[in-house]
Design an enzyme around this catalytic site. Structure first.
Site, PDB file in Angstrom:
ATOM      1  N   HIS A   5       0.873  -1.094  -0.058  1.00  0.00           N
ATOM      2  CA  HIS A   5       0.014   0.036   0.151  1.00  0.00           C
ATOM      3  C   HIS A   5       0.819   1.236  -0.125  1.00  0.00           C
ATOM      4  O   HIS A   5       2.046   1.097   0.176  1.00  0.00           O
ATOM      5  CB  HIS A   5      -0.924   0.110   1.211  1.00  0.00           C
ATOM      6  CG  HIS A   5      -0.153  -0.049   2.433  1.00  0.00           C
ATOM      7  ND1 HIS A   5       0.180   1.253   3.096  1.00  0.00           N
ATOM      8  CD2 HIS A   5       0.238  -0.946   3.329  1.00  0.00           C
ATOM      9  CE1 HIS A   5       0.580   1.187   4.290  1.00  0.00           C
ATOM     10  NE2 HIS A   5       0.600  -0.494   4.394  1.00  0.00           N
TER      11      HIS A   5
ATOM     12  N   CYS B 157       2.682  -5.259   6.959  1.00  0.00           N
ATOM     13  CA  CYS B 157       2.506  -4.905   5.606  1.00  0.00           C
ATOM     14  C   CYS B 157       3.664  -4.039   4.760  1.00  0.00           C
ATOM     15  O   CYS B 157       4.539  -3.554   5.407  1.00  0.00           O
ATOM     16  CB  CYS B 157       1.062  -4.186   5.318  1.00  0.00           C
ATOM     17  SG  CYS B 157      -0.243  -5.054   5.729  1.00  0.00           S
TER      18      CYS B 157
END
Length: 510
Positions: free
Chosen positions: A423, A442
């Site tokens: 992301h 992440c």
């Protein structure tokens, strides 16, 4: 031991074929009470009988090639069993016990072929979680057929090559390994300096030691004077090259991190190279359409139609919340994403933050919802935050789209049971750091807008046109073809002819 001496004497006096056929048809190849431990005694009997009861390893180059592959596995610390067999082989070789050596080399080759065949399936466990402590099964029937054919043609070296990685990066690692190993006994002084930092113009008390340490990693020292005693511009260029090779900030300032890598022992470098050479067995070989994230390298690559079309810095998980080695598929690009806060982050980070600052949720644009399957919003003022035990919190949290959203403006969705994905991020200043282990697992991508545009363009879509329509709305754009995403852990690899080294941020090399 007596039997082996008799055998060697007999081999020297009699035609090997006739004598071996008569002797081994009655006695067998594997001694019942042999001091040498074989993993596959029955298979050995069959192989030697199928080879006209002849010894197999007549070419020491071929057996040395097998020993070298075992040495890499041993240095990497992957299998105590294979390490033991390597030590036995070396003992038998040095003791001129060629009969036992021949049997053990064949037995070990079977184990090596099995290891190579199973690495794709079990390598993630072997290289990152648990060592190989149990005997490996026999290699496949196809592998056994290959072995028998190679025995007959006396091309065992070609067979070993078949079960060994052959890509350019692997070969560069091996070349560097051999160069370092050839100088393992060279005495190279440690580099020391009188002050914490050294810059151009400063006196260098250990300039010669610095030059020798730079030479160890093949830094180009052409044109550098060795006799002067200060830090000059030519030497600064060499130090910057060294810093880039090790993922450090290439500022030419000799500080603690640069000194730590300068004084890395040859033994440690061989370990690093061996571990990563073996890990290359499990990484993706094709570079058609794929995304590869190397966690210790803090980098990602996007390949499309066989070409690298995007390369970017990334931020990965910190030590307590590491980014896992895994494979997933990117199925959609989400614009202006919302963020469903993972339970662990909610419990360990956000609830304690709210207890310290009642306005924290408003500042971060976080809503409390009844559950992931419910859209009912809970008024945070109705919650007794000071008496709430975080682990007993009954609700969920969702951060809404916006400039402060933890996912930034783009989420690259890769459905998996670990909730790990790529992301954007609003904290773009963190990309300026050479070490970027800051996330909760992440992967944050620098220039995420460029990646989004490329992913969509390669699917026949235009990001700018889509953004004009959706404005600030949360929108998921499915990809027509899913893209494999491989998150790997490589602390040494080849790049532009130089082996690159990186810190083992999760301590997985040992």
């Amino acid at each position: 031991m007596l039997r082996s001496g008799i055998l060697l004497f007999a081999f020297s006096l009699m035609p090997s074929t006739v004598w071996a056929e008569n002797y081994f048809e009655q006695i067998g190849w594997v001694e019942p009470n042999s001091a040498v431990e074989y993993q596959y005694p029955q298979q050995l009997e069959e192989l030697y009988r199928s080879n006209d009861n002849q010894l197999i390893w007549f070419d020491l180059h071929q057996s040395s090639q097998l020993e070298f592959q075992l040495e890499l596995i041993d240095k990497a610390g992957i299998s105590p069993i294979l390490s033991k067999q390597l030590n036995q082989l070396r003992y038998l070789r040095n003791s001129n016990l060629w009969y036992q050596y021949d049997l053990l080399a064949t037995d070990t080759l079977l184990a090596y072929m099995s290891y190579a065949e199973l690495a794709k399936q079990y390598g993630k466990t072997w290289f990152f979680e648990e060592k190989i402590t149990q005997p490996l099964p026999l290699p496949s029937e196809a592998a056994l057929a290959d072995l028998k054919g190679s025995m007959q043609s006396q091309q065992l070296d070609a067979l070993i090559d078949t079960y060994t990685p052959d890509d350019d990066s692997y070969q560069a690692l091996i070349s560097t390994y051999l160069r370092i190993a050839s100088r393992i006994y060279d005495v190279v002084p440690l580099y020391t300096q009188s002050t914490r930092l050294k810059r151009v113009g400063d006196i260098l008390e250990s300039r010669e030691a610095l030059l020798q340490r730079l030479e160890q990693v093949d830094v180009d020292l052409v044109g550098i004077e060795r006799e002067i005693g200060y830090y000059d511009n030519q030497l600064e260029d060499a130090v910057k090259q060294f810093q880039r090779i090790h993922g450090l900030k290439a500022d030419g300032i000799i500080g603690p991190n640069t000194i730590r890598w300068l004084n890395k022992s040859s033994k440690d470098r061989l370990k690093i190279i061996a571990v990563n050479a073996e890990r290359s067995r499990i990484w993706p070989e094709q570079r058609n359409t794929i995304i590869v994230v190397n966690v210790p390298g803090y980098e990602m690559e996007y390949w499309f139609a066989g070409e690298q079309v995007f390369k970017s810095q990334v931020i990965v998980g910190r030590q307590k919340r590491p980014t896992p080695v895994m494979t997933s598929n990117l199925d959609s690009v989400i614009l202006n994403p919302t963020w469903n806060v993972p339970w662990k982050i909610m419990v360990e980070d956000i609830i304690p933050a709210v207890q310290q600052d009642p306005n924290y949720l408003d500042k971060q644009n976080i809503k409390i919802i009844k559950s992931w399957t419910s859209s009912q919003i809970i008024n945070p003022n109705m919650i007794d935050w000071y008496h709430t035990h975080p682990k007993a919190f009954p609700y969920r949290m969702r951060q809404m789209s916006g400039a402060n959203n933890a996912l930034g403006l783009y989420k690259f969705n890769t459905p998996n049971d670990r909730a790990i994905f790529l992301h954007d991020t609003p904290s773009k200043h963190l990309f300026e750091q050479p070490s970027r282990a800051f996330s909760s697992g992440c992967v944050r991508v620098k220039d995420a807008d460029q990646l989004a545009a490329l992913l969509l363009a390669n699917q026949g879509l235009n990001l700018e046109e889509i953004q004009q329509i959706t404005t600030q709305d949360n929108k998921s754009i499915p990809l027509r073809e899913r893209i494999p995403v491989h998150i790997i852990y490589q602390t040494a690899w080849s790049e532009e002819g130089k082996v690159q080294y990186r810190d083992d941020i999760y301590r997985l090399d040992y």
